[in-house]
Design an enzyme around this catalytic site. Structure first.
Site, PDB file in Angstrom:
ATOM      1  N   CYS A   4       0.840  -1.200   0.000  1.00 50.98           N
ATOM      2  CA  CYS A   4       0.000   0.000   0.000  1.00 50.98           C
ATOM      3  C   CYS A   4       0.878   1.255   0.000  1.00 50.98           C
ATOM      4  O   CYS A   4       1.699   1.438   0.906  1.00 50.98           O
ATOM      5  CB  CYS A   4      -0.915  -0.031   1.225  1.00 50.98           C
ATOM      6  SG  CYS A   4      -1.771   1.528   1.515  1.00 50.98           S
ATOM      7  N   CYS A   7       0.521   3.364   3.182  1.00 48.60           N
ATOM      8  CA  CYS A   7       1.207   2.740   4.330  1.00 48.60           C
ATOM      9  C   CYS A   7       2.707   3.026   4.243  1.00 48.60           C
ATOM     10  O   CYS A   7       3.348   3.308   5.251  1.00 48.60           O
ATOM     11  CB  CYS A   7       0.962   1.235   4.365  1.00 48.60           C
ATOM     12  SG  CYS A   7      -0.661   0.768   4.998  1.00 48.60           S
ATOM     13  N   ASP A  30      -0.706  16.558  -1.675  1.00 52.49           N
ATOM     14  CA  ASP A  30      -1.097  15.666  -2.768  1.00 52.49           C
ATOM     15  C   ASP A  30      -0.122  15.858  -3.942  1.00 52.49           C
ATOM     16  O   ASP A  30       0.284  16.972  -4.263  1.00 52.49           O
ATOM     17  CB  ASP A  30      -2.536  15.982  -3.211  1.00 52.49           C
ATOM     18  CG  ASP A  30      -3.120  14.892  -4.079  1.00 52.49           C
ATOM     19  OD1 ASP A  30      -4.045  14.201  -3.623  1.00 52.49           O
ATOM     20  OD2 ASP A  30      -2.654  14.716  -5.235  1.00 52.49           O
ATOM     21  N   HIS A  46      -3.753   0.858   8.484  1.00 52.21           N
ATOM     22  CA  HIS A  46      -4.378   0.612   7.185  1.00 52.21           C
ATOM     23  C   HIS A  46      -5.871   0.350   7.330  1.00 52.21           C
ATOM     24  O   HIS A  46      -6.282  -0.619   7.960  1.00 52.21           O
ATOM     25  CB  HIS A  46      -3.723  -0.575   6.467  1.00 52.21           C
ATOM     26  CG  HIS A  46      -4.275  -0.770   5.094  1.00 52.21           C
ATOM     27  ND1 HIS A  46      -3.846  -0.019   4.016  1.00 52.21           N
ATOM     28  CD2 HIS A  46      -5.268  -1.569   4.625  1.00 52.21           C
ATOM     29  CE1 HIS A  46      -4.537  -0.363   2.940  1.00 52.21           C
ATOM     30  NE2 HIS A  46      -5.402  -1.308   3.276  1.00 52.21           N
ATOM     31  N   ASN A  86     -13.225  10.092  -1.331  1.00 51.84           N
ATOM     32  CA  ASN A  86     -13.687   9.281  -2.452  1.00 51.84           C
ATOM     33  C   ASN A  86     -13.688   7.834  -1.993  1.00 51.84           C
ATOM     34  O   ASN A  86     -12.678   7.350  -1.470  1.00 51.84           O
ATOM     35  CB  ASN A  86     -12.747   9.455  -3.653  1.00 51.84           C
ATOM     36  CG  ASN A  86     -12.730  10.888  -4.167  1.00 51.84           C
ATOM     37  OD1 ASN A  86     -13.753  11.557  -4.165  1.00 51.84           O
ATOM     38  ND2 ASN A  86     -11.582  11.360  -4.606  1.00 51.84           N
ATOM     39  N   HIS A  97      -6.435   3.117   0.519  1.00 49.05           N
ATOM     40  CA  HIS A  97      -6.106   3.380   1.941  1.00 49.05           C
ATOM     41  C   HIS A  97      -6.902   4.631   2.276  1.00 49.05           C
ATOM     42  O   HIS A  97      -6.755   5.663   1.585  1.00 49.05           O
ATOM     43  CB  HIS A  97      -4.596   3.608   2.086  1.00 49.05           C
ATOM     44  CG  HIS A  97      -4.121   3.889   3.497  1.00 49.05           C
ATOM     45  ND1 HIS A  97      -3.139   3.127   4.115  1.00 49.05           N
ATOM     46  CD2 HIS A  97      -4.463   4.846   4.394  1.00 49.05           C
ATOM     47  CE1 HIS A  97      -2.900   3.614   5.340  1.00 49.05           C
ATOM     48  NE2 HIS A  97      -3.700   4.661   5.527  1.00 49.05           N
ATOM     49  N   HIS A  99      -8.399   7.989   2.934  1.00 49.37           N
ATOM     50  CA  HIS A  99      -7.771   9.317   2.939  1.00 49.37           C
ATOM     51  C   HIS A  99      -8.826  10.374   2.700  1.00 49.37           C
ATOM     52  O   HIS A  99      -9.835  10.135   2.037  1.00 49.37           O
ATOM     53  CB  HIS A  99      -6.657   9.414   1.886  1.00 49.37           C
ATOM     54  CG  HIS A  99      -7.080   9.047   0.494  1.00 49.37           C
ATOM     55  ND1 HIS A  99      -7.208   7.738   0.079  1.00 49.37           N
ATOM     56  CD2 HIS A  99      -7.422   9.804  -0.569  1.00 49.37           C
ATOM     57  CE1 HIS A  99      -7.593   7.715  -1.190  1.00 49.37           C
ATOM     58  NE2 HIS A  99      -7.742   8.962  -1.605  1.00 49.37           N
TER      59      HIS A  99
HETATM   60  P1  DGP Z   1      -8.275   9.293  -4.671  1.00 49.39           P
HETATM   61  O1  DGP Z   1      -8.482   9.454  -6.136  1.00 49.39           O
HETATM   62  O2  DGP Z   1      -9.367   9.942  -3.839  1.00 49.39           O
HETATM   63  O3  DGP Z   1      -8.017   7.851  -4.282  1.00 49.39           O
HETATM   64  O4  DGP Z   1      -6.975  10.149  -4.330  1.00 49.39           O
HETATM   65  C1  DGP Z   1      -5.684   9.654  -4.341  1.00 49.39           C
HETATM   66  C2  DGP Z   1      -4.776  10.850  -4.336  1.00 49.39           C
HETATM   67  O5  DGP Z   1      -3.503  10.414  -3.953  1.00 49.39           O
HETATM   68  C3  DGP Z   1      -4.609  11.548  -5.686  1.00 49.39           C
HETATM   69  O6  DGP Z   1      -5.077  12.894  -5.574  1.00 49.39           O
HETATM   70  C4  DGP Z   1      -3.118  11.528  -5.952  1.00 49.39           C
HETATM   71  C5  DGP Z   1      -2.529  11.177  -4.625  1.00 49.39           C
HETATM   72  N1  DGP Z   1      -1.346  10.337  -4.659  1.00 49.39           N
HETATM   73  C6  DGP Z   1      -1.231   9.112  -5.238  1.00 49.39           C
HETATM   74  N2  DGP Z   1       0.006   8.620  -5.045  1.00 49.39           N
HETATM   75  C7  DGP Z   1       0.668   9.542  -4.303  1.00 49.39           C
HETATM   76  C8  DGP Z   1       1.992   9.600  -3.770  1.00 49.39           C
HETATM   77  O7  DGP Z   1       2.816   8.700  -3.928  1.00 49.39           O
HETATM   78  N3  DGP Z   1       2.324  10.719  -3.083  1.00 49.39           N
HETATM   79  C9  DGP Z   1       1.436  11.756  -2.885  1.00 49.39           C
HETATM   80  N4  DGP Z   1       1.862  12.814  -2.187  1.00 49.39           N
HETATM   81  N5  DGP Z   1       0.182  11.718  -3.353  1.00 49.39           N
HETATM   82  C10 DGP Z   1      -0.182  10.638  -4.070  1.00 49.39           C
END
Ligand code: DGP
Length: 120
Positions: A4, A7, A30, A46, A86, A97, A99
């Site tokens: 994950c 995680c 993000d 998790h 979401n 995970h 968020h």
């Molecule tokens: P969702 O679509 O609601 O599952 O949002 C996942 C968010 O996670 C998306 O806006 C991009 C972000 N994201 C994915 N991988 C990473 C990462 O490795 N680092 C960071 N900082 N954000 C990430």
């Protein structure tokens, strides 16, 4: 969960730009910001999604919202913010995970999806 991404971010195995951290919660910027201020708040434990919240683990959700209020005070978000979760396929959840997106720095749109034509 060994595979994950969030995680791994919580464990410090993948770097992130941290905005807030305590024993149970981490907030980090993000990777693909959708507003001038866009952080993700996660429980360190998790939990796959909002659909997996139970009486046993729901305390961390209150903790996340307390952290969000603290972040808003620290980051000067007095004009407000939006928190989005979401969940699942229709909710367009891409990382499995739990968020919460915390978005701020501009006026938000509503509704958050294109209007759908009603079935005839
Ligand atoms: P969702 O679509 O609601 O599952 O949002 C996942 C968010 O996670 C998306 O806006 C991009 C972000 N994201 C994915 N991988 C990473 C990462 O490795 N680092 C960071 N900082 N954000 C990430």
């Amino acid at each position: 969960m060994s595979d994950c991404i969030f995680c791994k971010i919580a464990a410090g195995e993948i770097p992130s730009t941290k905005v807030y951290e305590d024993e149970a919660v981490l907030a980090f910027r993000d990777l693909d910001p959708q507003a001038p201020f866009h952080v993700l708040l996660i429980p360190k434990e998790h939990i796959a999604s909002a659909a997996e919240i139970t009486p046993e683990n729901s305390g961390v959700v209150a903790h996340i919202f307390e952290a969000a209020a603290k972040i808003a005070r620290e980051q000067g978000l007095e004009k407000g913010f939006r928190i989005v979760n979401n969940c699942g396929e229709d909710g367009m959840q891409s990382v499995q995970h739990l968020h919460f997106h915390m978005l701020a720095g501009q006026k938000m749109g509503w509704p958050p999806f294109p209007p759908q034509k009603e079935a005839e």
